[in-house]
Design an enzyme around this catalytic site. Structure first.
Site, PDB file in Angstrom:
ATOM      1  N   ASN A  71       0.827  -1.201   0.000  1.00 32.27           N
ATOM      2  CA  ASN A  71       0.000   0.000   0.000  1.00 32.27           C
ATOM      3  C   ASN A  71       0.856   1.244   0.000  1.00 32.27           C
ATOM      4  OD1 ASN A  71      -0.532   1.960   2.476  1.00 32.27           O
ATOM      5  ND2 ASN A  71       0.156  -0.009   3.318  1.00 32.27           N
ATOM      6  N   VAL A  73      -0.977   4.352   0.696  1.00 34.67           N
ATOM      7  CA  VAL A  73      -2.122   5.229   0.973  1.00 34.67           C
ATOM      8  C   VAL A  73      -1.653   6.635   1.329  1.00 34.67           C
ATOM      9  CG1 VAL A  73      -4.078   5.613   2.521  1.00 34.67           C
ATOM     10  CG2 VAL A  73      -3.683   3.347   1.579  1.00 34.67           C
ATOM     11  N   LEU A  75      -1.262   8.223   4.442  1.00 34.54           N
ATOM     12  CA  LEU A  75      -1.831   8.936   5.595  1.00 34.54           C
ATOM     13  C   LEU A  75      -2.997   9.853   5.251  1.00 34.54           C
ATOM     14  CD1 LEU A  75       1.468   9.861   7.494  1.00 34.54           C
ATOM     15  CD2 LEU A  75      -0.073   7.955   7.967  1.00 34.54           C
ATOM     16  N   CYS A 131       6.364   5.674   8.640  1.00 35.08           N
ATOM     17  CA  CYS A 131       5.519   5.533   7.457  1.00 35.08           C
ATOM     18  C   CYS A 131       6.362   5.587   6.192  1.00 35.08           C
ATOM     19  CB  CYS A 131       4.449   6.612   7.393  1.00 35.08           C
ATOM     20  SG  CYS A 131       3.343   6.314   5.996  1.00 35.08           S
ATOM     21  N   GLY A 219       0.851  -8.111   5.765  1.00 35.52           N
ATOM     22  CA  GLY A 219       0.156  -9.387   5.595  1.00 35.52           C
ATOM     23  C   GLY A 219       1.051 -10.563   5.953  1.00 35.52           C
ATOM     24  N   GLY A 245       2.349  -7.451  12.358  1.00 35.22           N
ATOM     25  CA  GLY A 245       2.934  -7.788  11.068  1.00 35.22           C
ATOM     26  C   GLY A 245       2.498  -9.198  10.693  1.00 35.22           C
ATOM     27  N   GLY A 246       1.447  -9.291   9.884  1.00 35.32           N
ATOM     28  CA  GLY A 246       1.044 -10.587   9.350  1.00 35.32           C
ATOM     29  C   GLY A 246       0.223 -11.466  10.261  1.00 35.32           C
TER      30      GLY A 246
HETATM   31  C1  LIG Z   1      -3.680   0.159   4.087  1.00 35.50           C
HETATM   32  C2  LIG Z   1      -2.752   0.348   5.267  1.00 35.50           C
HETATM   33  C3  LIG Z   1      -2.688   1.588   5.901  1.00 35.50           C
HETATM   34  C4  LIG Z   1      -1.836   1.770   6.996  1.00 35.50           C
HETATM   35  N1  LIG Z   1      -1.807   2.988   7.616  1.00 35.50           N
HETATM   36  C5  LIG Z   1      -1.020   3.152   8.725  1.00 35.50           C
HETATM   37  C6  LIG Z   1      -1.039   4.388   9.453  1.00 35.50           C
HETATM   38  O1  LIG Z   1      -1.803   5.309   9.138  1.00 35.50           O
HETATM   39  N2  LIG Z   1      -0.202   4.509  10.522  1.00 35.50           N
HETATM   40  C7  LIG Z   1       0.623   3.484  10.927  1.00 35.50           C
HETATM   41  O2  LIG Z   1       1.363   3.636  11.904  1.00 35.50           O
HETATM   42  N3  LIG Z   1       0.632   2.290  10.271  1.00 35.50           N
HETATM   43  C8  LIG Z   1      -0.169   2.116   9.195  1.00 35.50           C
HETATM   44  N4  LIG Z   1      -0.168   0.892   8.545  1.00 35.50           N
HETATM   45  C9  LIG Z   1       0.687  -0.198   9.038  1.00 35.50           C
HETATM   46  C10 LIG Z   1      -0.091  -1.167   9.952  1.00 35.50           C
HETATM   47  O3  LIG Z   1      -0.574  -0.513  11.113  1.00 35.50           O
HETATM   48  C11 LIG Z   1       0.805  -2.364  10.393  1.00 35.50           C
HETATM   49  O4  LIG Z   1       1.932  -1.869  11.079  1.00 35.50           O
HETATM   50  C12 LIG Z   1       1.278  -3.200   9.202  1.00 35.50           C
HETATM   51  O5  LIG Z   1       0.305  -3.266   8.178  1.00 35.50           O
HETATM   52  C13 LIG Z   1       1.686  -4.625   9.599  1.00 35.50           C
HETATM   53  O6  LIG Z   1       0.584  -5.355  10.134  1.00 35.50           O
HETATM   54  P1  LIG Z   1      -0.362  -6.334   9.221  1.00 35.50           P
HETATM   55  O7  LIG Z   1       0.552  -7.203   8.432  1.00 35.50           O
HETATM   56  O8  LIG Z   1      -1.197  -7.084  10.231  1.00 35.50           O
HETATM   57  O9  LIG Z   1      -1.188  -5.435   8.358  1.00 35.50           O
HETATM   58  C14 LIG Z   1      -1.036   0.695   7.454  1.00 35.50           C
HETATM   59  C15 LIG Z   1      -1.112  -0.548   6.809  1.00 35.50           C
HETATM   60  C16 LIG Z   1      -1.963  -0.742   5.739  1.00 35.50           C
HETATM   61  C17 LIG Z   1      -2.036  -2.098   5.097  1.00 35.50           C
END
Ligand SMILES: Cc1cc2nc3c(=O)[nH]c(=O)nc-3n(C[C@H](O)[C@H](O)[C@H](O)COP(=O)(O)O)c2cc1C
Length: 306
Positions: A71, A73, A75, A131, A219, A245-246
Protein backbone atom coordinates in the site's frame (compact mmCIF):
# COMPACT_ATOMS: atom_id res chain seq x y z
CA UNK A 1 -10.86 -25.53 35.19
CA UNK A 2 -10.12 -21.96 36.33
CA UNK A 3 -11.01 -19.26 33.88
CA UNK A 4 -8.17 -18.06 31.64
CA UNK A 5 -7.13 -14.48 32.38
CA UNK A 6 -6.99 -12.69 29.02
CA UNK A 7 -5.95 -9.27 30.33
CA UNK A 8 -2.55 -7.79 29.53
CA UNK A 9 -0.94 -4.45 30.30
CA UNK A 10 0.82 -2.19 27.86
CA UNK A 11 2.64 0.85 29.28
CA UNK A 12 0.41 0.74 32.37
CA UNK A 13 -2.80 0.49 30.32
CA UNK A 14 -4.84 -2.65 30.97
CA UNK A 15 -6.32 -4.28 27.85
CA UNK A 16 -9.16 -6.78 28.32
CA UNK A 17 -7.44 -9.06 25.83
CA UNK A 18 -4.14 -8.78 23.92
CA UNK A 19 -5.67 -8.18 20.47
CA UNK A 20 -5.66 -4.65 19.10
CA UNK A 21 -6.49 -3.54 15.57
CA UNK A 22 -3.60 -1.95 13.66
CA UNK A 23 -3.53 1.69 12.62
CA UNK A 24 -4.68 2.44 9.09
CA UNK A 25 -6.49 -0.86 8.62
CA UNK A 26 -9.58 -0.11 10.73
CA UNK A 27 -10.36 3.51 9.82
CA UNK A 28 -12.05 5.00 12.88
CA UNK A 29 -14.05 1.85 13.50
CA UNK A 30 -17.39 2.84 11.99
CA UNK A 31 -17.37 0.27 9.16
CA UNK A 32 -16.20 -2.65 11.31
CA UNK A 33 -18.69 -1.63 14.00
CA UNK A 34 -21.40 -2.90 11.66
CA UNK A 35 -20.01 -6.42 11.99
CA UNK A 36 -19.49 -6.74 15.77
CA UNK A 37 -19.42 -4.87 19.04
CA UNK A 38 -16.10 -3.02 19.12
CA UNK A 39 -15.99 -3.59 22.90
CA UNK A 40 -14.81 -7.11 22.04
CA UNK A 41 -11.41 -5.72 21.04
CA UNK A 42 -8.48 -5.25 23.40
CA UNK A 43 -7.87 -1.87 21.81
CA UNK A 44 -8.36 0.20 18.68
CA UNK A 45 -5.46 1.97 16.97
CA UNK A 46 -7.09 4.70 14.96
CA UNK A 47 -6.05 5.63 11.42
CA UNK A 48 -2.83 7.68 11.35
CA UNK A 49 -3.43 11.38 12.07
CA UNK A 50 -1.54 14.45 10.96
CA UNK A 51 -1.84 18.00 12.24
CA UNK A 52 -3.78 19.05 9.14
CA UNK A 53 -6.06 17.03 6.91
CA UNK A 54 -4.37 15.01 4.12
CA UNK A 55 -5.80 13.59 0.91
CA UNK A 56 -3.21 10.84 0.75
CA UNK A 57 -1.39 9.67 -2.37
CA UNK A 58 -2.78 9.24 -5.90
CA UNK A 59 -4.33 5.90 -6.87
CA UNK A 60 -3.73 3.04 -7.50
CA UNK A 61 -2.38 2.79 -3.99
CA UNK A 62 -3.17 -0.77 -2.94
CA UNK A 63 -2.04 -3.92 -4.76
CA UNK A 64 -2.11 -7.60 -3.91
CA UNK A 65 1.09 -9.63 -3.61
CA UNK A 66 1.74 -13.30 -2.83
CA UNK A 67 0.76 -13.57 0.87
CA UNK A 68 0.19 -9.88 1.41
CA UNK A 69 -0.53 -6.44 0.04
CA UNK A 70 1.45 -3.38 -0.95
CA UNK A 71 0.00 0.00 0.00
CA UNK A 72 0.94 3.59 -0.57
CA UNK A 73 -2.12 5.23 0.97
CA UNK A 74 -0.01 8.06 2.39
CA UNK A 75 -1.83 8.94 5.60
CA UNK A 76 -5.15 10.11 4.21
CA UNK A 77 -6.97 11.52 7.25
CA UNK A 78 -9.18 14.40 8.38
CA UNK A 79 -6.58 15.95 10.73
CA UNK A 80 -6.23 15.70 14.50
CA UNK A 81 -8.90 18.29 15.40
CA UNK A 82 -11.58 16.62 13.27
CA UNK A 83 -10.65 13.28 14.83
CA UNK A 84 -11.11 14.65 18.33
CA UNK A 85 -14.40 16.35 17.47
CA UNK A 86 -16.04 13.80 15.17
CA UNK A 87 -14.45 10.37 15.61
CA UNK A 88 -13.27 10.10 19.21
CA UNK A 89 -16.79 10.48 20.71
CA UNK A 90 -17.92 7.54 18.53
CA UNK A 91 -14.97 5.38 19.62
CA UNK A 92 -15.49 6.34 23.26
CA UNK A 93 -18.88 4.60 23.30
CA UNK A 94 -17.10 1.25 23.40
CA UNK A 95 -15.51 -0.45 26.36
CA UNK A 96 -12.06 -0.73 24.79
CA UNK A 97 -8.83 1.25 24.85
CA UNK A 98 -8.33 3.93 22.23
CA UNK A 99 -4.88 4.44 20.76
CA UNK A 100 -4.30 7.51 18.58
CA UNK A 101 -1.60 7.17 15.92
CA UNK A 102 0.23 10.32 14.82
CA UNK A 103 2.71 11.40 12.13
CA UNK A 104 4.35 14.80 11.90
CA UNK A 105 6.50 16.78 9.51
CA UNK A 106 8.54 18.20 12.39
CA UNK A 107 9.11 17.23 16.05
CA UNK A 108 7.02 20.28 17.00
CA UNK A 109 4.03 18.92 15.09
CA UNK A 110 4.27 15.66 17.03
CA UNK A 111 4.29 17.71 20.25
CA UNK A 112 1.21 19.75 19.31
CA UNK A 113 -0.73 16.61 18.39
CA UNK A 114 0.29 14.86 21.62
CA UNK A 115 -0.98 17.76 23.69
CA UNK A 116 -4.33 17.83 21.90
CA UNK A 117 -4.83 14.07 22.12
CA UNK A 118 -3.75 13.80 25.75
CA UNK A 119 -6.20 16.60 26.63
CA UNK A 120 -8.91 14.78 24.67
CA UNK A 121 -8.33 11.69 26.83
CA UNK A 122 -7.06 8.97 24.48
CA UNK A 123 -5.60 6.01 26.40
CA UNK A 124 -2.30 5.79 24.54
CA UNK A 125 -0.52 7.72 21.80
CA UNK A 126 1.30 5.74 19.11
CA UNK A 127 3.98 7.90 17.55
CA UNK A 128 4.50 6.74 13.98
CA UNK A 129 8.09 7.38 12.91
CA UNK A 130 7.94 4.72 10.26
CA UNK A 131 5.52 5.53 7.46
CA UNK A 132 7.22 4.52 4.19
CA UNK A 133 4.62 6.34 2.09
CA UNK A 134 5.14 10.01 2.91
CA UNK A 135 8.03 12.16 1.73
CA UNK A 136 8.44 14.45 4.74
CA UNK A 137 9.16 13.23 8.26
CA UNK A 138 7.68 9.79 8.66
CA UNK A 139 10.29 7.31 7.72
CA UNK A 140 13.30 9.64 8.13
CA UNK A 141 12.55 9.83 11.86
CA UNK A 142 12.38 6.06 12.08
CA UNK A 143 15.68 5.37 10.37
CA UNK A 144 17.94 7.80 12.28
CA UNK A 145 18.43 7.28 16.02
CA UNK A 146 19.06 10.98 16.72
CA UNK A 147 15.79 12.00 15.03
CA UNK A 148 13.85 9.13 16.64
CA UNK A 149 15.06 10.35 20.02
CA UNK A 150 14.16 13.95 19.26
CA UNK A 151 10.60 13.08 18.22
CA UNK A 152 10.14 10.77 21.21
CA UNK A 153 11.35 13.40 23.67
CA UNK A 154 9.09 16.07 22.14
CA UNK A 155 6.09 13.72 22.24
CA UNK A 156 6.78 12.85 25.89
CA UNK A 157 7.13 16.52 26.82
CA UNK A 158 3.62 17.24 25.55
CA UNK A 159 1.73 14.03 26.33
CA UNK A 160 1.35 14.64 30.06
CA UNK A 161 0.37 11.41 31.78
CA UNK A 162 -0.76 9.69 28.55
CA UNK A 163 1.72 6.93 27.67
CA UNK A 164 3.69 7.28 24.45
CA UNK A 165 4.37 4.23 22.27
CA UNK A 166 6.84 4.69 19.43
CA UNK A 167 6.16 2.72 16.24
CA UNK A 168 9.35 1.44 14.63
CA UNK A 169 10.21 0.90 11.01
CA UNK A 170 11.53 -2.45 9.76
CA UNK A 171 13.30 -0.60 6.93
CA UNK A 172 16.58 -0.33 8.83
CA UNK A 173 19.76 -2.35 9.17
CA UNK A 174 19.50 -2.79 12.94
CA UNK A 175 16.14 -2.07 14.56
CA UNK A 176 17.60 -2.28 18.07
CA UNK A 177 19.55 0.96 17.49
CA UNK A 178 16.31 2.89 16.93
CA UNK A 179 14.56 0.99 19.75
CA UNK A 180 17.28 2.01 22.19
CA UNK A 181 17.19 5.64 21.04
CA UNK A 182 13.42 5.81 21.63
CA UNK A 183 13.75 4.04 24.99
CA UNK A 184 16.51 6.37 26.18
CA UNK A 185 14.40 9.37 25.12
CA UNK A 186 11.59 8.23 27.41
CA UNK A 187 9.21 6.09 25.31
CA UNK A 188 6.76 4.12 27.49
CA UNK A 189 6.30 1.33 24.92
CA UNK A 190 7.32 0.36 21.39
CA UNK A 191 5.23 -1.02 18.55
CA UNK A 192 6.55 -2.89 15.54
CA UNK A 193 6.61 -3.55 12.67
CA UNK A 194 5.30 -1.02 10.19
CA UNK A 195 5.27 -2.12 6.55
CA UNK A 196 8.37 -3.22 4.61
CA UNK A 197 9.13 -1.25 1.45
CA UNK A 198 8.35 -3.13 -1.70
CA UNK A 199 7.47 -2.77 -5.38
CA UNK A 200 5.43 -4.54 -8.07
CA UNK A 201 5.75 -3.99 -11.80
CA UNK A 202 3.12 -4.65 -14.47
CA UNK A 203 5.06 -6.63 -17.06
CA UNK A 204 2.76 -5.61 -19.92
CA UNK A 205 2.83 -1.85 -19.43
CA UNK A 206 6.27 -1.88 -17.75
CA UNK A 207 4.75 0.48 -15.20
CA UNK A 208 4.92 0.06 -11.44
CA UNK A 209 1.52 -1.11 -10.23
CA UNK A 210 1.35 1.64 -7.59
CA UNK A 211 1.22 5.27 -8.69
CA UNK A 212 3.89 6.11 -6.08
CA UNK A 213 6.10 3.37 -7.66
CA UNK A 214 6.82 1.76 -4.28
CA UNK A 215 4.71 0.92 -1.25
CA UNK A 216 4.70 -0.90 2.08
CA UNK A 217 4.30 -4.67 2.29
CA UNK A 218 2.05 -6.15 4.98
CA UNK A 219 0.16 -9.39 5.60
CA UNK A 220 1.24 -13.00 6.24
CA UNK A 221 4.45 -12.60 4.19
CA UNK A 222 5.93 -10.27 6.84
CA UNK A 223 5.17 -12.34 9.98
CA UNK A 224 8.61 -13.99 10.28
CA UNK A 225 10.30 -10.59 9.93
CA UNK A 226 8.02 -9.18 12.65
CA UNK A 227 8.71 -12.11 14.99
CA UNK A 228 12.47 -11.73 14.50
CA UNK A 229 12.40 -7.98 15.07
CA UNK A 230 10.17 -8.19 18.18
CA UNK A 231 12.56 -10.79 19.57
CA UNK A 232 15.60 -8.59 18.90
CA UNK A 233 13.97 -5.46 20.34
CA UNK A 234 12.76 -7.25 23.47
CA UNK A 235 16.29 -8.39 24.21
CA UNK A 236 17.69 -4.92 23.62
CA UNK A 237 15.31 -2.75 25.67
CA UNK A 238 13.21 -3.14 28.77
CA UNK A 239 9.94 -1.74 27.42
CA UNK A 240 6.58 -3.33 26.67
CA UNK A 241 6.05 -4.08 22.99
CA UNK A 242 2.95 -4.18 20.80
CA UNK A 243 3.84 -6.71 18.10
CA UNK A 244 2.33 -6.71 14.63
CA UNK A 245 2.93 -7.79 11.07
CA UNK A 246 1.04 -10.59 9.35
CA UNK A 247 -1.04 -11.79 12.27
CA UNK A 248 -4.05 -13.75 10.97
CA UNK A 249 -4.60 -16.45 13.59
CA UNK A 250 -4.01 -17.28 17.24
CA UNK A 251 -0.72 -19.09 16.57
CA UNK A 252 0.67 -16.01 14.82
CA UNK A 253 -0.17 -13.84 17.82
CA UNK A 254 1.36 -16.43 20.14
CA UNK A 255 4.63 -16.31 18.17
CA UNK A 256 4.87 -12.54 18.64
CA UNK A 257 4.08 -12.87 22.36
CA UNK A 258 6.62 -15.66 22.85
CA UNK A 259 9.16 -13.39 21.14
CA UNK A 260 8.38 -10.80 23.84
CA UNK A 261 5.31 -8.79 22.82
CA UNK A 262 2.82 -7.91 25.55
CA UNK A 263 0.00 -7.47 23.03
CA UNK A 264 -0.49 -7.84 19.28
CA UNK A 265 -2.18 -5.91 16.50
CA UNK A 266 -4.07 -7.34 13.55
CA UNK A 267 -4.16 -5.32 10.32
CA UNK A 268 -4.21 -6.67 6.77
CA UNK A 269 -5.98 -9.90 7.81
CA UNK A 270 -9.14 -7.84 8.37
CA UNK A 271 -9.37 -6.96 4.67
CA UNK A 272 -10.18 -10.59 3.90
CA UNK A 273 -12.04 -11.32 7.13
CA UNK A 274 -13.43 -8.46 9.23
CA UNK A 275 -13.74 -10.87 12.16
CA UNK A 276 -10.01 -11.73 12.10
CA UNK A 277 -9.19 -9.97 15.43
CA UNK A 278 -11.88 -12.00 17.20
CA UNK A 279 -10.62 -15.24 15.64
CA UNK A 280 -7.08 -14.33 16.69
CA UNK A 281 -8.26 -13.65 20.25
CA UNK A 282 -10.17 -16.93 20.45
CA UNK A 283 -7.33 -18.92 18.86
CA UNK A 284 -4.87 -17.42 21.33
CA UNK A 285 -7.14 -18.31 24.24
CA UNK A 286 -7.48 -21.91 22.99
CA UNK A 287 -3.72 -22.22 22.64
CA UNK A 288 -3.10 -20.83 26.15
CA UNK A 289 -5.69 -23.23 27.63
CA UNK A 290 -4.18 -26.21 25.77
CA UNK A 291 -0.81 -25.29 27.26
CA UNK A 292 -2.29 -25.17 30.76
CA UNK A 293 -1.72 -21.45 31.38
CA UNK A 294 -3.88 -19.42 33.78
CA UNK A 295 -3.11 -16.15 32.03
CA UNK A 296 -2.38 -15.39 28.40
CA UNK A 297 0.24 -12.87 29.57
CA UNK A 298 2.37 -15.86 30.61
CA UNK A 299 3.22 -16.35 26.93
CA UNK A 300 5.11 -13.05 26.77
CA UNK A 301 8.85 -13.62 26.38
CA UNK A 302 8.47 -17.38 26.73
CA UNK A 303 10.57 -18.35 23.72
CA UNK A 304 13.36 -20.81 24.50
CA UNK A 305 16.12 -19.99 22.00
CA UNK A 306 18.50 -22.76 21.08
C1 LIG B 1 -3.68 0.16 4.09
C2 LIG B 1 -2.75 0.35 5.27
C3 LIG B 1 -2.69 1.59 5.90
C4 LIG B 1 -1.84 1.77 7.00
N1 LIG B 1 -1.81 2.99 7.62
C5 LIG B 1 -1.02 3.15 8.73
C6 LIG B 1 -1.04 4.39 9.45
O1 LIG B 1 -1.80 5.31 9.14
N2 LIG B 1 -0.20 4.51 10.52
C7 LIG B 1 0.62 3.48 10.93
O2 LIG B 1 1.36 3.64 11.90
N3 LIG B 1 0.63 2.29 10.27
C8 LIG B 1 -0.17 2.12 9.20
N4 LIG B 1 -0.17 0.89 8.54
C9 LIG B 1 0.69 -0.20 9.04
C10 LIG B 1 -0.09 -1.17 9.95
O3 LIG B 1 -0.57 -0.51 11.11
C11 LIG B 1 0.81 -2.36 10.39
O4 LIG B 1 1.93 -1.87 11.08
C12 LIG B 1 1.28 -3.20 9.20
O5 LIG B 1 0.31 -3.27 8.18
C13 LIG B 1 1.69 -4.63 9.60
O6 LIG B 1 0.58 -5.36 10.13
P1 LIG B 1 -0.36 -6.33 9.22
O7 LIG B 1 0.55 -7.20 8.43
O8 LIG B 1 -1.20 -7.08 10.23
O9 LIG B 1 -1.19 -5.44 8.36
C14 LIG B 1 -1.04 0.70 7.45
C15 LIG B 1 -1.11 -0.55 6.81
C16 LIG B 1 -1.96 -0.74 5.74
C17 LIG B 1 -2.04 -2.10 5.10
Amino acid sequence: MPELDMTVTLAGVTLKNPVVVASGTFGFGREYGQFYDLSELGGICAKGLTLHRREGNPTPRIAETPMGILNSVGLQNPGVDAFIKEELPFLRQFDTKIIANISGNTPEEYGIMCEKLADAGVDLIEVNISCPNVKAGGMAYGTRPDLAAEVTAEAKRHAGRTPVMVKLSPNVTDITVIARAAADAGADALSLINTIRGMRIDVNSHRPVLKMNTGGLSGPAVLPVAVRMVWEVCQAVDLPVLGMGGVAKGEDAAQLMLAGASAVAVGTAMFADPYAPLHVRDGLADLARRQGLDAVAQLTGGVKPW
